[in-house]
Write an enzyme that holds these catalytic residues in place. Structure first.
Site, PDB file in Angstrom:
ATOM      1  N   ASP A 188       0.839  -1.192   0.000  1.00 17.06           N
ATOM      2  CA  ASP A 188       0.000   0.000   0.000  1.00 17.06           C
ATOM      3  C   ASP A 188       0.876   1.245   0.000  1.00 17.06           C
ATOM      4  O   ASP A 188       1.845   1.339   0.750  1.00 17.06           O
ATOM      5  CB  ASP A 188      -0.902  -0.018   1.236  1.00 17.06           C
ATOM      6  CG  ASP A 188      -1.836   1.177   1.288  1.00 17.06           C
ATOM      7  OD1 ASP A 188      -2.623   1.336   0.334  1.00 17.06           O
ATOM      8  OD2 ASP A 188      -1.756   1.954   2.262  1.00 17.06           O
ATOM      9  N   HIS A 234       4.810   4.083  -3.325  1.00 15.63           N
ATOM     10  CA  HIS A 234       5.571   5.256  -3.736  1.00 15.63           C
ATOM     11  C   HIS A 234       5.904   6.179  -2.565  1.00 15.63           C
ATOM     12  O   HIS A 234       6.796   7.025  -2.680  1.00 15.63           O
ATOM     13  CB  HIS A 234       4.793   6.037  -4.798  1.00 15.63           C
ATOM     14  CG  HIS A 234       3.402   6.397  -4.369  1.00 15.63           C
ATOM     15  ND1 HIS A 234       2.390   5.476  -4.363  1.00 15.63           N
ATOM     16  CD2 HIS A 234       2.874   7.548  -3.912  1.00 15.63           C
ATOM     17  CE1 HIS A 234       1.274   6.047  -3.935  1.00 15.63           C
ATOM     18  NE2 HIS A 234       1.546   7.302  -3.652  1.00 15.63           N
ATOM     19  N   ASP A 263     -10.544   0.807  -6.175  1.00 17.90           N
ATOM     20  CA  ASP A 263     -10.403   2.241  -5.934  1.00 17.90           C
ATOM     21  C   ASP A 263     -11.141   3.099  -6.952  1.00 17.90           C
ATOM     22  O   ASP A 263     -11.195   4.315  -6.789  1.00 17.90           O
ATOM     23  CB  ASP A 263      -8.917   2.637  -5.982  1.00 17.90           C
ATOM     24  CG  ASP A 263      -8.130   2.038  -4.842  1.00 17.90           C
ATOM     25  OD1 ASP A 263      -8.686   1.930  -3.742  1.00 17.90           O
ATOM     26  OD2 ASP A 263      -6.960   1.674  -5.054  1.00 17.90           O
TER      27      ASP A 263
END
Length: 1549
Positions: free
Chosen positions: A554, A557, A678
Site C-alpha cells: 500500500d 511510492h 479504488d
C-alpha cells in the site's frame, strides 16, 4: 539399468562493459529473470579478460549460495583474474527468488606515461540489480506471473467466516481465478477503513473469532479446495490514529520532538482549528453558500490565523536580539576571525554584506524549527564589524561608535531578512491557495462531498495532526511528543523525498491531501532511530508472509526505500517465493524501474478502466500483450541439436548441452486489472455492457490479470471503502458445494469469465508470448500465439462506450492468413442501466449488481478459404459482444517442431567445407561475384533498402543481426520477405551454381541443407516468414563461422570473440578470383587488399598490402599453405631486388614500392619462425618470372619467363645484394599509360646504402615509394604529379625491417641454415650481414632520435631549429625537405616491433607516449601530427577544390587515421611497456593499457555490415566514405597483436 538423466546447463548471459556496467540496453537495464529451477540456472557475468575492472578487481554479489539465507548487505567477493586470451566467465547459480545486487571494485587504469604519477585510488561501480521471479505453484501446478488471474475483495464485506467466505471462494474459483487479493484483515481503527489499521499484530476478531488460526485455515483451504493463492495488502506507512500502541511509543510518529521542523506547521494547524471554532463569534459564515462566503473567511484567515500566529517569526532572525549580541561581541573583542573576510569587504555593498552574514554566520537556515531559529552567530557578525570599524578599543571608542555599529548591523540584518520575508510571503500565498482550493472542493464544488457546517469537529480544512489523548500512559511523555503528523499524499511529489522530513514544507504549505484517520510512521534512517517501530512492523510483515503468497504494498511510492527493502527481506526469509504487487504514482518511469529493481516487485497494478476510449484501451492492451506475432528469436538457438557428451570429470555421466540465454532487459511487469476497488465501475464510467469486453481484453494480455469483486456481477458503483457496511452478494456464490459453473451464458459475466480466465492461465503457463492487437473503430481484435507451436487464441471484442448504439459497428470480415480457426463461442452482455435499476441496487440491503445476463450469439461465420480463414460477425453483434476462437497454422506443423528443424543439422552440412569455399558461402562483394560469374551474378538488392554488401550469408546476416536485435518487423527486408520467396531462390540457386565447380564441390552439403529448410518454411503464412528465414540464415551463418574457426590455429579457436571476428576477415579476403590469381596460368586463392574497392582484377593483390596483412590473416590463423603460396608467388616475381606492388597475376607487375620487399622478407622470417618446420621454405624452389639479377623486362608468356629457378634462400640474398649494390632503374613502360598522374622523374627508382651507417636511402620528391603513396591528381589545384607524402630519404620502418632481416639471416647463417654470409657493395667490398646490421644498430638512435631535452641535441643528428615535436623518432632520415624528417607519424612503431633492440627502451617509451597522446585516434593512427602545418585530417577523393593540400584526396596520408598502424603501435606499446614492468600486477597493467585502446576497433567490427575493420577514418574516428569498409591489413595487424600477447601472457602471467 535405467538411463542416466541428462541435465542441460542453462545460463543467462550478463556481459559487463569495461567500466563494469551491464552491456545491455537501458540506463540502467531492468534485469528480471525467470523463477529458480532445479537444477539451478546461473547468471554468467562475462568480462573482457583485460578489462579495466580486472585491475585489482573484484565482482561482488549478494546472491546467496545454496541453502544460505539472503542478507542484502552480505556480498561475496569473486576476484577477477586478468587474461588477454580469454573472457572471464563467472557463473553464479540462482537458488531463490528475490531482489539481488552486484557491483565491481577495482583500481582504475592510470594514464599511460613514463613519468611518475600518483596511483589511482580504488573505486567502485554503482550497484546494479538482478530480480528473480518467485516460483509459484498451486495444487502442484506451476503458475507463472503472467498466468495469474487475481480478484480483489474488500475483506470486511465477505460476511461471516467460514460459511460466507467459503461460498464466495467457491464462486471465485469457479470463475477461473487463481489468486485472491484481500484488503487488510487486521483490526481496523475508528474510521473502519481497512487501510487504517488499529493493531498490526491482530486479525479482525469480528471476521476471524479464532484469530490467526482461522486465517491459517482460510489460506490452506483456498489452495487445497479451490486452487486459489492469496495476496494481501501490507501497510507500512501509517497506522490508525487511535492505535493504542502509539500512546506508548509516540516516537514512532512525526511529533515536535522527533520532527521539530514541523512546529510551524503544527501551530498553523492548531490556529486553523481555533479559527474554525471561532468563526461564528467572529461574524463569519459557518455554512458556505457561495464563493463570496469563502472569500470572507479567507480574508479573516489572514488576520486571525496568519497575522495572529506571527508566522514570520519562524522564517527570520530577531534583528534586535542578534544586533545587540553582535555589537556586544564586537565591544568585548570576541570576534571569530577564523574565516577571514576578503580585503575588499569594507567596499562591499549592503547586499553583499548581508549575503556574507547569511552564508557564513547563520547556521539555522538548514530547516524550519522554533521561532527565530535563524539566528546570526554574534562572534561571526562581530568579525564583519571589526573589518568595517577595526578592533574595539574601550579607550579610543565611545558610545557613539557603539551606536554606529548597532545601526550598521541592524541595517545588515534587515537586509538578511529580506529574502526570508520573500520566502515567507511565497509560503503564505501557497497556504492561502491550498486552504481556499481544499475548502472550495469540500464544501462548494458540485463534485465534492459538500460537508456541512464548519465546527471544531468539522473544521474549515482537515487537520494535519492527531493529538493523542491525555491519560496515564501519555502523561509520561513530553507534551510536544503527543501531536503526531497524519499521513496523506501530494500531487506530483518527489517519491524519494519524505514529505514530513526536514527538507519538505508540505505540511506547512498545506499541500498534503491528508488522511485524518492515519498517523504517518517515522522510521528514520534505520532501526536505531525508532527501534520499537522497526521491530513491531517487521513482526507484522513476517506474520503476513507466513500466511499469504504475496503482498500488495500500500502506498509503495510513499514508502521509504530502505524500509521497504528491510520489510521485504524479512518477509522473504519466511516466504521465499513472495509475490509483490505495488501501485506507484511516481509519474516517472525511471523511478518506477528503480523501485521495481531494488524491491524485486513482481508487477505494478495497472487498470483498464482508466482508459477513456476504445483507442486508449487498444493501446493499453498492446503494451501488455507481449511481442508481435512472428517476432525474432532473441537467443542464439542455432545448433542446439548437438548431443551431450560424456564428461570424465563427472564419472562419465552425460552432461546436457549448454543453453545460453541473452538477458533481455524487461519492461515493468503489470497486474492489469479490468477494474480496481479504488475506481468507478463500467456502469459509472462507460457503458455497463463494456464489462464483458473490458474483462475479455484484459484476460487476453500477456501479463497477470485481475478484477474486483462486483465487476462480474455488474455492481452499479464504486463501493465506499470506509463507511459502507453491507455484505457482498454474487450469483456465483450461490453455487452448491461441488457444483461447477458452466462456460457460457449466465447471470452477469461469470460464465464467460470462467473461459477467459482459463484461457489466460493456459496462455500464461505455456508462454503464448506473441500477440497482434488491432483497433478498428469500436472493435479491438487480439490474437495471442505460441511462438513455437503456432497455436493461438483470437478475440473479437466490440467495446461499449457511450454513444456506440446497438449495431455491429460496420465491422468488416477478418482474414487470418495461413491460419485455421475454430469458434469457441460468441456472447453479448445485456444489462439494465436504467436509473431505477441502479438505484434499486444502490439502496438494497446488500451489495449486488444491476440485472444482467450474457447470451449466446449466433451467426458468427468461420469460412476456410484455402490455407486462410475468413471470420464474419453477424449483424446483431452489439457493443458488449465478444467472439472467441482457437487458431493454428498448418504450415508451422512439423514432426520435429519447425523451430528445431530449422536450426538443426547445419554443422553436419558444413563439415567438409574448406576455408576457400567458405569465402564464397559467407562473403563475396558484388565485384567479386561478377568477376567469377562473367558478369552474370551480383549481390542481392532489397527494395527500399538497396544492395546487400555481400552475396553470401554475411550479407544477409549483417542486416538481420540488427533487425533481430530491435525486433524490427517493419524493416524493408522483412517486408520483402513477406512479399515473396525470391531471397530463398537466390541463396540456394547461388550455392547450387557454385557447387557445380570443382573448386567449390563441398558446397553441395550447405546448398542441400538450406534447400530443405527453406522448403519447410515456404508453406508458412507471410507474417511468419521473416522470423523463420532469420532462424535458418542465423543457423547457417553460425555453422559456417564455426567451421571456419575450427580450421584455424589454436590461438584463434581459444581466443576472444573479437579475435575470432578478426580471423574471419582472413576468410573474407582470401579466396578464388579468376582474374586475380597469384599465378598467370593457374587459379589459386589470393588475398584481396580490401573490399569492395580492391576485390578483383589488377586492384586485388598488392605486394605491400599482402605482406603487411599476411602475418595476421594467414600465419597467425594457421593458414600456412595459403601463406606459403603467396610467399612463393612473390618470390618468383622478384626483380631489381624488389617485389611488385601491383601483382596483376604476374602478367604486368609494377615495381615502384621501396618498402614492399622488406615486408616480404619479414614475412618469410615470420613463416620460418611461426610455422612448424617453417625453415624448409628456404630450400623451396620457384620459377622466376624474370631472370635473376637481370633487369630486362619481357612478357609473362615469353619463352624466357618462368624458365630459371631459384630457391627462396637465393631470392632473399638477391634482394639484399641488389640493395647493397645500389638500385637505379626506370620503371618499365614509364609514362602516362602506366601512371597518368606521375611526373617523368617519378618513374625513376633509386636506392643506395650509406655504408657509414648501413642505412638504405632512396626515392625522390616526385614519387612516393612507401605505403603513404598518394599522388596528387588535381590540375585545378596544381597538385597533379606532386606526391602527398614522398618520404624520400630513409623511412624509419624500412631501416627497421632491413635490420630485422639482416639480423635474422646472420643468425641462420651462423647455425648453418643459410648459405650466404653477406653482400658485396658497389665498389666490390664484401660486408657480412652481421657487420651491416651492426652499422645500423650503432647509428640508429643517433640518426633518428629527437631528444626531449634540447641540451642533448648535440649527441644526435638533430637540427634544433626545425624540431616540431620532441621525444620522438624521425619519420625519415635525410629527406630532401629536412623539416619532414621531424614529422611525427605512426611509422616508427613498425621498427620498434620488428627491431626492438635498435631502441633505447626509455626513449622508446617516451616516443610511444607522445604518439599515444597526439596521433592515436579512437580506431586508427593519425598519419600526421595535428601540430604539423601540413596536417589535413579529412580525406575526400572526389574533392574538386583548388586547395593544393587536399584536392582530389591528396591528404590521404596527411592526417586521416589509418587502422593498420594501430596494430604495430599497440604491439610496440605492449613490448616496451612490459620491459619496464617488474611485478605480475604491473605486467597485467601493460596488457590493460593495450586493451583499453582496442574498444573502438571492437565496436567497429561488431557493428560494421562488412564485418571487418575499415581502411581509414577521418579525424577522431569520423566516417570516411572513400575508405574500404573492410581492409585486410587493418584486421591482420590487430591479429598480430593478439599473437604477440598470447606469447607474452604465456611467459609472463
Amino acid at each position: 539399468m535405467s538411463p542416466q538423466q541428462v541435465h542441460d546447463n542453462t545460463v543467462y548471459l550478463l556481459p559487463l562493459k569495461d567500466d563494469g556496467t551491464p552491456d545491455l540496453p537501458g540506463e540502467p537495464p531492468y534485469i528480471y529473470l525467470s523463477p529458480p529451477t532445479v537444477p539451478a540456472y546461473s547468471v554468467r557475468f562475462e568480462i573482457e579478460g583485460t578489462s579495466s575492472i580486472t585491475r585489482q578487481g573484484s565482482l561482488w554479489v549478494n546472491i546467496p549460495e545454496r541453502h544460505q539465507p539472503f542478507d542484502r548487505k552480505k556480498f561475496r567477493e569473486i576476484k577477477l583474474k586478468p587474461s588477454f586470451k580469454d573472457a572471464i566467465k563467472i557463473d553464479i547459480p540462482i537458488y531463490c527468488a528475490g531482489a539481488f545486487s552486484f557491483y565491481c571494485t577495482y583500481t582504475p587504469l592510470p594514464p599511460f606515461t613514463t613519468k611518475k604519477v600518483d596511483p589511482p585510488k580504488p573505486t567502485s561501480t554503482p550497484t546494479f540489480y538482478i530480480d528473480v521471479s518467485p516460483s509459484l505453484h498451486v495444487q502442484k501446478s506451476r503458475v507463472p506471473l503472467d498466468a495469474i488471474s487475481c480478484i480483489s475483495v474488500l475483506s470486511k464485506f465477505m460476511g461471516k467466516y467460514p460459511d460466507d467466505w467459503e461460498r464466495h471462494l467457491h464462486g471465485i474459483s469457479e470463475r477461473g481465478y487463481n489468486m485472491v487479493h484481500y484488503t487488510p484483515l487486521m483490526i481496523r481503527g475508528d474510521s473502519n477503513s481497512p487501510y487504517s489499521i488499529y493493531d498490526q499484530h491482530t486479525f479482525d476478531k469480528a471476521m476471524f473469532p479464532q484469530g490467526e488460526a482461522d486465517v491459517e485455515r482460510l489460506t490452506k483451504n483456498m489452495v487445497d479446495d479451490y486452487g486459489l493463492m492469496s495476496l494481501t495488502d501490507v501497510v507500512w506507512n501509517h497506522t490508525a490514529n487511535n492505535s493504542k500502541w502509539l500512546e506508548e511509543h509516540p516516537e514512532a510518529g512525526y511529533n515536535l520532538n522527533t520532527a521539530p521542523h514541523l512546529r510551524a506547521a503544527y501551530e498553523l494547524d492548531s490556529a486553523l482549528l481555533r479559527y474554525s471554532a471561532n468563526l461564528q463569534q467572529l461574524g463569519m459564515p459557518t455554512r458556505l453558500k457561495s464563493q463570496d462566503d469563502l472569500l470572507r473567511i479567507m480574508d479573516g484567515m489572514k488576520i486571525h490565523v496568519i497575522g495572529a500566529l506571527k508566522l514570520w517569526e519562524f522564517y527570520v532572525c530577531d534583528v534586535e536580539r542578534d544586533t545587540k549580541a553582535a555589537v556586544t561581541a564586537w565591544t568585548g573583542n570576541n570576534a571569530d576571525l577564523s574565516d577571514p573576510l576578503p580585503d575588499d569587504a569594507a567596499s562591499w555593498n549592503l547586499k553583499q554584506k548581508a549575503e556574507w552574514l547569511r552564508d557564513r554566520a547563520c547556521p539555522g537556515k538548514d530547516r524550519m524549527g522554533e521561532r527565530f531559529r535563524r539566528r546570526i552567530i554574534p562572534e561571526r557578525a562581530a568579525a564583519l564589524l571589526t573589518k568595517l570599524f577595526g578592533r574595539y578599543n574601550a579607550k579610543a571608542n565611545g558610545e557613539g561608535d557603539m551606536r554606529v555599529a548597532y545601526g550598521t548591523m541592524q541595517r545588515f540584518l534587515n537586509e538578511v531578512n529580506l529574502d526570508w520575508y520573500r520566502e515567507y510571503d511565497a509560503d503564505v500565498a501557497a497556504i492561502m491557495e491550498q486552504v481556499f482550493n481544499r475548502t472550495k472542493y469540500m464544501r462548494l464544488d458540485e463534485n465534492g462531498p459538500r460537508t456541512g457546517d464548519i465546527t471544531i469537529q468539522n473544521p474549515l480544512t482537515e487537520s494535519y495532526f492527531t493529538r493523542l489523548p491525555v491519560n496515564d500512559t501519555t502523561s509520561k511523555h513530553d507534551p510536544d511528543s503527543l501531536a503526531l503528523a497524519n499521513n496523506g499524499w501530494v500531487w506530483a511529489a518527489d517519491v524519494m523525498r519524505d514529505n514530513a522530513g526536514p527538507k519538505s514544507k508540505v505540511y506547512l504549505r498545506r499541500e498534503l491531501i491528508v488522511w485524518q484517520d492515519c498517523v504517518k510512521l517515522r522510521y528514520g534512517s534505520g532501526p536505531d532511530d525508532s527501534p520499537y517501530l522497526w521491530k513491531f512492523m517487521t513482526e507484522y510483515t513476517q506474520l503476513m508472509a507466513k500466511h499469504f503468497h504475496g503482498f500488495r504494498i500500500d502506498n509503495c511510492h510513499s514508502t521509504p526505500m530502505h524500509v521497504a527493502e528491510h520489510m521485504l527481506d524479512a518477509a522473504r526469509h519466511v516466504q521465499p517465493n513472495l509475490v509483490i504487487a505495488a501501485e506507484l504514482f511516481s509519474g516517472d518511469e525511471k523511478m518506477d524501474f528503480m523501485y521495481c529493481q531494488r524491491l524485486g516487485i513482481s508487477f505494478l497494478v495497472r487498470e483498464a478502466m482508466q482508459c477513456w476510449s476504445t483507442a486508449e484501451v487498444s493501446r493499453l492492451v498492446h503494451i501488455n500483450c507481449g511481442r508481435p506475432i512472428g517476432s525474432f528469436e532473441r537467443d542464439d538457438v542455432a545448433g542446439l541439436d548437438t548431443k551431450p557428451q560424456a564428461n570424465g570429470t563427472t564419472n562419465g555421466a552425460l552432461q546436457g548441452k549448454e543453453i545460453v540465454h541473452k538477458i533481455n532487459p524487461s519492461k515493468i511487469h503489470a497486474l492489469l486489472m479490468d477494474c480496481t476497488h479504488d475506481n468507478e465501475t463500467p456502469i459509472q464510467r462507460r457503458d455497463g455492457r463494456d464489462t464483458l469486453t473490458n474483462s475479455a481484453l484484459v484476460a487476453m494480455c500477456a501479463s497477470a490479470s485481475g478484477s474486483v469483486f462486483g465487476m462480474d456481477e455488474l455492481y452499479p458503483q464504486l463501493i465506499e471503502l470506509v463507511h459502507e457496511t453491507r455484505p457482498y452478494t454474487s450469483p456465483y456464490s450461490n453455487l452448491k458445494p461441488g457444483e461447477s459453473l458452466r462456460i457460457g451464458p449466465s447471470e452477469g459475466t461469470g460464465g464467460v469469465k470462467r473461459l477467459m480466465n482459463q484461457l489466460h492461465t493456459i496462455m500464461g503457463v505455456d508462454h503464448y508470448d506473441e500477440c497482434f492487437v488491432h483497433h478498428d473503430g469500436e472493435y479491438i481484435t487480439v490474437h495471442r500465439m505460441h511462438p513455437k507451436s503456432r497455436k493461438g487464441y483470437y478475440l473479437i471484442a466490440h467495446t461499449a462506450f457511450p454513444g456506440y448504439g446497438n449495431g455491429n459497428g460496420g465491422f468488416q470480415p477478418q482474414w487470418l492468413t495461413g491460419t485455421k480457426a475454430k469458434l469457441l463461442g460468441a456472447w453479448n452482455l445485456e444489462c439494465d442501466q436504467s436509473r431505477e435499476a441502479k438505484q434499486a441496487a444502490i439502496n438494497d440491503k446488500v451489495l449486488r449488481g444491476v440485472p444482467s445476463h450474457t447470451n449466446d450469439l449466433k451467426g458468427v461465420q468461420v469460412e476456410q478459404r484455402g490455407e486462410d480463414t475468413v471470420i464474419t460477425v453477424p449483424e446483431f453483434f452489439p457493443p458488449g459482444s465478444i467472439a472467441m476462437f482457437e487458431t493454428w497454422i498448418p504450415g508451422a506443423e512439423h514432426s520435429e517442431g519447425l523451430d528445431k528443424f530449422a536450426t538443426s543439422g547445419a554443422r553436419d552440412a558444413f563439415t567438409k567445407v574448406t576455408l576457400n569455399e567458405l569465402n564464397a558461402v559467407l562473403y563475396r562483394a558484388d565485384s567479386e561475384e561478377r568477376a567469377m560469374s562473367g558478369g552474370a551474378d551480383g549481390v542481392y538488392s532489397i527494395p527500399g533498402m538497396g544492395p546487400l554488401v555481400y552475396c553470401g550469408l554475411q550479407g544477409w546476416w549483417s542486416v538481420l543481426r540488427d533487425i533481430i536485435k530491435h525486433n524490427d518487423l517493419g524493416h524493408p527486408m522483412c517486408s520483402h520477405l513477406r512479399d515473396g520467396k525470391w531471397a530463398l531462390d537466390y541463396i540456394v540457386g547461388r550455392l547450387d551454381k557454385l557447387a557445380e565447380r570443382d573448386i567449390y564441390s563441398h558446397l553441395k552439403g550447405p546448398a542441400d541443407w538450406l534447400r530443405v529448410r527453406f522448403d519447410a518454411i515456404r508453406k508458412l503464412p507471410s507474417f511468419l516468414f521473416p522470423r523463420y528465414f532469420a532462424l535458418v540464415i542465423r543457423t547457417a551463418h553460425k555453422a559456417a563461422c564455426e567451421r571456419s574457426i575450427e580450421q584455424m590455429s589454436h590461438n584463434v579457436q581459444a581466443g576472444q570473440r573479437f579475435l575470432k571476428k578478426l580471423a574471419m576477415v582472413s576468410v573474407q579476403c582470401n579466396g578464388y578470383m579468376e582474374n586475380a590469381s597469384l599465378w598467370p596460368d593457374k587459379m589459386v586463392p589470393s588475398l584481396a587488399a580490401g573490399l569492395p574497392h580492391f576485390a578483383q582484377d589488377w586492384a586485388r593483390c598488392w605486394g605491400r598490402d599482402t605482406m603487411i596483412a599476411m602475418r595476421g590473416l594467414l600465419l597467425s590463423t594457421g593458414r600456412f599453405d595459403d601463406a606459403k603460396e603467396h610467399l612463393l608467388c612473390f618470390a618468383s616475381l622478384v626483380k631489381h631486388g624488389m617485389i611488385p606492388n601491383l601483382l596483376g597475376s604476374g602478367k604486368l607487375p609494377r615495381y615502384n614500392s621501396r618498402d614492399s620487399v622488406w615486408f616480404f622478407l619479414q614475412n618469410i622470417q615470420d613463416y620460418v619462425t611461426l610455422v612448424p618446420h617453417g625453415d624448409t621454405i628456404l630450400k623451396e624452389t620457384v620459377k622466376r618470372r624474370f631472370k635473376p639479377y637481370d633487369d630486362t623486362w619481357f612478357a609473362w608468356d615469353d619463352e624466357r619467363a618462368y624458365k630459371d629457378t631459384s630457391s627462396v634462400e637465393d631470392v632473399i640474398h638477391e634482394c639484399l645484394q641488389r640493395h647493397a649494390g645500389g638500385l637505379h632503374f626506370r620503371e618499365y613502360n614509364a609514362g602516362p599509360s602506366l601512371d597518368s598522374q606521375m611526373k617523368p622523374d617519378g618513374f625513376n627508382i633509386d636506392m643506395d646504402v650509406d655504408w657509414k651507417t648501413g642505412i638504405l636511402f632512396g626515392g625522390n620528391e616526385q614519387n612516393c615509394g612507401t605505403w603513404m603513396d598518394k599522388m596528387g591528381e588535381s590540375v585545378k589545384a596544381g597538385n597533379k604529379g606532386e606526391p602527398g607524402t614522398s618520404r624520400d630519404g630513409a623511412p624509419v620502418e624500412i631501416t627497421g625491417l632491413l635490420y630485422s632481416t639482416l639480423k635474422w639471416v646472420d643468425g641462420l647463417h651462423r647455425n648453418g641454415s643459410f648459405k650466404y654470409e653477406g653482400v658485396t657493395t658497389s665498389d666490390g667490398k664484401k660486408v657480412s650481414y652481421a657487420d651491416w646490421a651492426a652499422k645500423i644498430k650503432a647509428n640508429f638512435e643517433h640518426c633518428y632520435y629527437v631528444p626531449v631535452d634540447p641540451s642533448e641535441d648535440s649527441q644526435y643528428d638533430v637540427n634544433s631549429k626545425i624540431v616540431n615535436r620532441r621525444g620522438i623518432y624521425k619519420d625519415v632520415y635525410r629527406g630532401k625537405k629536412e623539416y619532414r624528417d621531424y614529422q611525427l607519424r605512426p611509422n616508427f612503431p613498425i621498427t620498434m616491433t620488428v627491431a626492438p633492440d635498435l631502441f633505447n627502451p626509455q626513449h622508446a617509451l617516451v616516443a610511444l607516449e607522445v604518439a599515444d597522446k597526439y596521433i592515436r585516434g579512437p580506431t586508427g593512427m593519425a598519419t600526421l601530427d595535428p601540430g604539423d602545418h601540413e596536417y589535413h585530417p579529412w580525406y575526400f577523393n572526389s574533392e574538386d577544390s583548388d586547395n593544393f593540400a587536399t584536392a582530389k584526396g591528396r591528404s590521404y596520408h596527411q592526417g586521416p587515421e589509418w587502422l593498420w598502424p594501430t596494430g604495430f603501435f599497440l604491439r610496440a606499446l605492449l613490448k616496451f611497456d612490459l620491459m619496464r614492468r617488474q611485478t605480475k600486477e604491473e605486467k597485467v597493467e601493460a596488457f590493460q593499457q593495450v586493451t583499453a585502446r582496442l574498444h573502438g576497433c571492437q565496436q567497429m567490427i561488431r557493428e560494421s555490415p562488412w564485418a571487418g575493420l575499415t581502411e581509414l577514418t577521418n579525424k577522431d574516428g569520423a566516417y570516411c566514405g572513400d575508405s574500404c569498409p573492410t581492409q585486410a591489413w587493418s584486421a591482420g595487424c590487430i591479429i598480430d597483436l593478439y599473437d604477440d600477447a598470447s606469447k607474452y601472457s604465456d611467459e609472463l602471467l
